[in-house]
Design a protein around this motif. Structure first.
Motif, PDB file in Angstrom:
ATOM      1  N   THR A  19       9.021   0.440   8.093  1.00  0.00           N
ATOM      2  CA  THR A  19       8.465   0.161   9.328  1.00  0.00           C
ATOM      3  C   THR A  19       7.716   1.334  10.144  1.00  0.00           C
ATOM      4  OG1 THR A  19       9.941  -1.758   9.815  1.00  0.00           O
ATOM      5  CG2 THR A  19       8.357  -1.182  11.426  1.00  0.00           C
ATOM      6  N   VAL A  20       8.473   2.067  10.303  1.00  0.00           N
ATOM      7  CA  VAL A  20       7.867   3.412  11.023  1.00  0.00           C
ATOM      8  C   VAL A  20       7.063   4.348  10.118  1.00  0.00           C
ATOM      9  CG1 VAL A  20       9.616   3.378  12.735  1.00  0.00           C
ATOM     10  CG2 VAL A  20       9.925   5.042  10.800  1.00  0.00           C
ATOM     11  N   LEU A  21       7.405   4.229   8.901  1.00  0.00           N
ATOM     12  CA  LEU A  21       6.793   5.109   7.833  1.00  0.00           C
ATOM     13  C   LEU A  21       5.002   4.240   7.724  1.00  0.00           C
ATOM     14  CD1 LEU A  21       6.004   7.009   5.587  1.00  0.00           C
ATOM     15  CD2 LEU A  21       7.282   5.503   4.080  1.00  0.00           C
ATOM     16  N   SER A  22       5.059   3.153   7.748  1.00  0.00           N
ATOM     17  CA  SER A  22       3.728   2.421   7.615  1.00  0.00           C
ATOM     18  C   SER A  22       3.007   2.561   8.963  1.00  0.00           C
ATOM     19  CB  SER A  22       4.073   0.944   7.620  1.00  0.00           C
ATOM     20  OG  SER A  22       4.460   0.523   6.329  1.00  0.00           O
ATOM     21  N   ILE A  23       3.549   2.666  10.183  1.00  0.00           N
ATOM     22  CA  ILE A  23       2.848   3.157  11.305  1.00  0.00           C
ATOM     23  C   ILE A  23       2.435   4.540  11.190  1.00  0.00           C
ATOM     24  CG2 ILE A  23       3.048   3.636  13.781  1.00  0.00           C
ATOM     25  CD1 ILE A  23       5.376   1.256  13.738  1.00  0.00           C
ATOM     26  N   ASN A  77      17.431   5.183  -5.822  1.00  0.00           N
ATOM     27  CA  ASN A  77      16.185   5.177  -6.799  1.00  0.00           C
ATOM     28  C   ASN A  77      15.306   4.058  -6.345  1.00  0.00           C
ATOM     29  OD1 ASN A  77      14.950   6.364  -8.985  1.00  0.00           O
ATOM     30  ND2 ASN A  77      15.102   4.509 -10.145  1.00  0.00           N
ATOM     31  N   ASP A  78      15.506   2.939  -6.246  1.00  0.00           N
ATOM     32  CA  ASP A  78      14.701   2.026  -5.612  1.00  0.00           C
ATOM     33  C   ASP A  78      13.908   2.214  -4.302  1.00  0.00           C
ATOM     34  OD1 ASP A  78      15.228   0.547  -8.066  1.00  0.00           O
ATOM     35  OD2 ASP A  78      16.809  -0.590  -7.375  1.00  0.00           O
ATOM     36  N   ALA A  79      15.179   2.557  -3.246  1.00  0.00           N
ATOM     37  CA  ALA A  79      14.746   3.005  -2.025  1.00  0.00           C
ATOM     38  C   ALA A  79      13.498   3.862  -1.988  1.00  0.00           C
ATOM     39  CB  ALA A  79      15.778   3.509  -1.213  1.00  0.00           C
ATOM     40  N   LEU A  80      13.766   4.945  -2.577  1.00  0.00           N
ATOM     41  CA  LEU A  80      12.842   6.140  -2.647  1.00  0.00           C
ATOM     42  C   LEU A  80      11.469   5.772  -3.247  1.00  0.00           C
ATOM     43  CD1 LEU A  80      14.956   9.179  -3.345  1.00  0.00           C
ATOM     44  CD2 LEU A  80      14.451   8.218  -0.999  1.00  0.00           C
ATOM     45  N   LYS A  81      11.302   4.704  -4.352  1.00  0.00           N
ATOM     46  CA  LYS A  81      10.312   4.183  -4.654  1.00  0.00           C
ATOM     47  C   LYS A  81       9.555   3.417  -3.812  1.00  0.00           C
ATOM     48  CE  LYS A  81      11.288   3.918  -9.895  1.00  0.00           C
ATOM     49  NZ  LYS A  81      11.622   3.037 -10.911  1.00  0.00           N
ATOM     50  N   ARG A  82      10.339   2.565  -3.026  1.00  0.00           N
ATOM     51  CA  ARG A  82       9.730   1.950  -2.114  1.00  0.00           C
ATOM     52  C   ARG A  82       9.011   2.737  -0.745  1.00  0.00           C
ATOM     53  NH1 ARG A  82      14.240  -2.622  -0.595  1.00  0.00           N
ATOM     54  NH2 ARG A  82      13.090  -2.697   1.366  1.00  0.00           N
ATOM     55  N   LEU A  83       9.537   4.008  -0.395  1.00  0.00           N
ATOM     56  CA  LEU A  83       9.085   4.724   0.421  1.00  0.00           C
ATOM     57  C   LEU A  83       7.684   5.332  -0.148  1.00  0.00           C
ATOM     58  CD1 LEU A  83      12.185   6.259   1.581  1.00  0.00           C
ATOM     59  CD2 LEU A  83      10.878   4.621   2.722  1.00  0.00           C
ATOM     60  N   ALA A 123       5.775   4.288  -2.160  1.00  0.00           N
ATOM     61  CA  ALA A 123       4.622   3.001  -2.252  1.00  0.00           C
ATOM     62  C   ALA A 123       4.259   2.970  -1.041  1.00  0.00           C
ATOM     63  CB  ALA A 123       5.203   1.865  -2.899  1.00  0.00           C
ATOM     64  N   LYS A 124       4.857   3.326   0.210  1.00  0.00           N
ATOM     65  CA  LYS A 124       4.451   3.083   1.519  1.00  0.00           C
ATOM     66  C   LYS A 124       3.636   4.144   2.130  1.00  0.00           C
ATOM     67  CE  LYS A 124       6.825  -0.878   3.156  1.00  0.00           C
ATOM     68  NZ  LYS A 124       5.830  -2.187   3.655  1.00  0.00           N
ATOM     69  N   GLY A 125       3.618   5.298   1.246  1.00  0.00           N
ATOM     70  CA  GLY A 125       2.857   6.188   1.388  1.00  0.00           C
ATOM     71  C   GLY A 125       3.245   7.617   2.086  1.00  0.00           C
ATOM     72  N   ALA A 126       4.795   7.871   1.815  1.00  0.00           N
ATOM     73  CA  ALA A 126       5.590   9.102   2.009  1.00  0.00           C
ATOM     74  C   ALA A 126       4.979  10.045   0.824  1.00  0.00           C
ATOM     75  CB  ALA A 126       6.939   8.728   2.026  1.00  0.00           C
TER      76      ALA A 126
END
Length: 619
Positions: free
Chosen positions: A152-156, A184-190, A192-195
């Protein structure tokens, strides 16, 4: 050149802990406030990390947000503290080729529902804008146990700025987040969110962090980071201490490189000595560009599937009239009358006996011990109340494991009365969880997953009841809480005792849309004093003036008991037309009263069935 350009060809070193370092110096207050009251102390720490070899330093702003500063009465100083944090870091790097990261820490911690997302968003935006206005080189989002909060905060942040963002999760267990997501899945999601950099920090030392990273693939576009703790913390001579493990860090540095880490720093307990150990070992190392991961998927665990041997209460009450009776555990060690009552209620045909968990914050014999004996000796289903007041997260998890082991599968999840209302007002109320979070935790056990995200080896089969207090100013708000509890996983509800037919009708009308059944509460009054005490002093109970007047007219204990039973029977007769489940509360272990009421319900229910049959026959 920003630091991402450098990370394409080299490993960068970040700084280590600020908070635990200040704590080790004897500071035991709001660390972020020191940006204002002791700026030279913060600058000294920044300088020490820079001299140790750090390429990036973080602002002293980890908890400089409204929610955390409010604990110290500093919620109006968010801008001032964050601005000072950036200025101190900026001034510290003037003689160094280094970068400043604006640090924002997670707020939810181990309780995913502890703070609503809307509040998190407002809290985050305020701090984010303060850091961006002062001009940081990047953002460090660290120590997020809750993946939803971090996403949530990463997207902001990604929408508000183009500067590099480092997003780091924290784990309770190796390679898995507390919601069960693989690292591994969590870091992929981050990513993809723009990290721009994704990784892990806090909680784990080098050994377990390396084991975690062994299951992580190299990101497609982002880089990998790791900020391990110095060690497990120890409580020594009244203070939290970490091992002096600089040489251990030096030996582990190249292992982090082999896992693909390009940003290496430290978290709790680390010092400039730890960071120097990392820097000396990897300064001229070439980062890897390929990594073969064989264990990126969760290993298949042979989980034993457990099934119930009886019908869950929420299903039983849909099939037939269901009666549950509360029989409070004794306050003293003698149990003869309690078990005598349990046997009498069993003979009367109750469907379950409920056992409170130190109700009104008064110590009683542990309900799980009595529940186990009842189930074993009388074959009556126990419904065990579980309060959030007396056990922390560790104790609650252990308790649930114990209940499962004993075969006690029916739980009423409640918040619990605060300790100050009981006869030990100096005792502490824990409340690590709310009743909503406890319900979710119990349901997670049914999936075979612990609150930390680890496998339990087998699934639990808990049926979860929740409390319903209709004695409030706004019944609509009370029903909204029930809807939230259903969303959390509540299977049915048990109401506080009701003393008015009018209120029964109001409750039925307000709750008839709910998907979870309600066991409506009834309790026989035994005297006028009893009625006045309950009405005026016991939280969650209101008794109508008419009922209290009727009890006041009973001139002796025998007549008072009879009148109390008569009032309750009248209420039961009305309730049977509206609710399939009845919850009887036994006053002062006078089980003869609830036994008589159980018999009354069974007779009345039979009459209703016969009447219904006659009507059908006539048609």
């Amino acid at each position: 050149m920003n630091f991402l350009e450098k990370m394409k060809n080299q490993v960068l070193i970040a700084d280590g802990a600020i908070g635990t370092l200040l704590y080790s110096y004897g500071t035991d207050t709001c660390f972020e406030e020191l940006n204002l009251s002791a700026p030279e102390q913060i600058q000294h720490i920044h300088q020490a990390y820079l001299h140790a070899g750090a390429d990036l330093i973080q602002t002293n702003s980890y908890a400089a947000n409204y929610l955390k500063l409010k604990r110290y009465g500093l919620e109006d100083s968010v801008k001032e503290i964050n601005s000072a944090a950036v200025k101190l870091a900026r001034s510290s790097i003037q003689q160094h080729q280094a970068y400043v990261l604006g640090t924002i820490g997670g707020v939810r911690g181990l309780n995913p529902l502890s703070i609503p997302l809307d509040e998190i968003k407002r809290n985050f935006r305020e701090q984010l804008y303060c850091l961006l206005l002062e001009g940081v080189d990047g953002l460090l989002l660290e120590t997020y146990y809750d993946l939803e909060e971090l996403e949530t905060v990463l997207s902001i942040a990604r929408k508000e700025t183009d500067i590099p963002i480092i997003a780091q999760v924290s784990l309770q267990e190796i390679a898995i987040l507390q919601n069960g997501t693989l690292i591994n899945d969590a870091l992929k999601r981050l990513e993809a969110k723009g990290a721009d950099v994704v990784g892990v920090n806090c909680r784990l030392g080098p050994h377990h962090m390396l084991e975690t990273l062994s299951s992580v693939e190299l990101p497609q576009h982002a880089f990998l980071s790791a900020y391990p703790n110095a060690s497990l913390p120890a409580y020594i001579d009244g203070t939290i201490q970490y091992k002096e493990s600089e040489d251990y860090f030096r030996k582990s540095a190249k292992s982090f490189l082999k896992q693909g880490v390009r940003l290496l720093g430290g978290c709790c307990g680390t010092t400039p000595g730890h960071i120097k150990a990392f820097a000396d070992e990897v300064r001229h190392a070439v980062p890897i560009i390929e990594k073969h991961v064989t264990n990126k998927r969760k290993p298949k665990i042979e989980r034993i599937t457990i099934e119930r041997t009886n019908t869950p209460l929420e299903t039983l009450v849909q099939e037939k009239r269901t009666i549950i009776v509360e029989l409070d555990p004794p306050k003293k060690l003698s149990t003869a009358k309690f078990f005598e009552g349990a046997r009498a209620l069993k003979d009367a045909g109750v469907d379950a006996i409920t056992l409170a968990d130190n109700s009104l914050a008064t110590p009683r014999i542990a309900n799980e011990a009595l529940a186990h004996i009842i189930q074993k000796d009388t074959n009556v289903r126990p419904l065990v109340h579980l309060s959030c007041r007396d056990r922390n997260l560790i104790g609650l998890q252990s308790h649930l494991m114990g209940l499962h082991t004993l075969g006690l599968h029916d739980i009423l999840a409640i918040t619990g009365d605060p300790a100050r209302v009981g006869n030990f007002p100096g005792a502490s109320s824990v409340f690590d969880l709310s009743s909503f979070e406890l319900i979710e935790m119990i349901k997670q056990f049914n999936e075979g997953i612990s609150p930390s995200g680890s496998e339990l080896g087998e699934n639990a089969v808990f049926s979860v009841g929740a409390a319903f207090n209709p004695h409030v100013k706004s019944l609509d708000k009370a029903v909204a809480r029930l809807e939230r509890k259903i969303k959390a996983g509540a299977d049915y509800f048990v109401s506080q005792p009701v003393f008015s037919v009018t209120q029964l009708l109001e409750i039925h009308e307000a709750t008839k849309h709910l998907s979870a059944p309600i066991f409506i509460g009834m309790m026989p009054l035994i005297s006028s004093k009893n009625a006045e005490y309950l009405h005026n002093e016991v939280p969650g109970i209101k008794i109508t003036q008419t009922t209290r007047d009727r009890m006041a007219k009973a001139v002796n204990p025998v007549l008072a008991e009879k009148e109390g039973l008569l009032i309750t029977k009248e209420l039961i007769d009305a309730a049977l037309e509206l609710f399939q489940g009845i919850y009887l509360v036994t006053p002062f272990l006078r089980y003869q009263l609830t036994t008589e009421l159980t018999n009354h319900i069974r007779r009345k229910d039979q009459q209703m069935k016969e009447h219904h049959y006659v009507k059908i026959s006539h048609h």
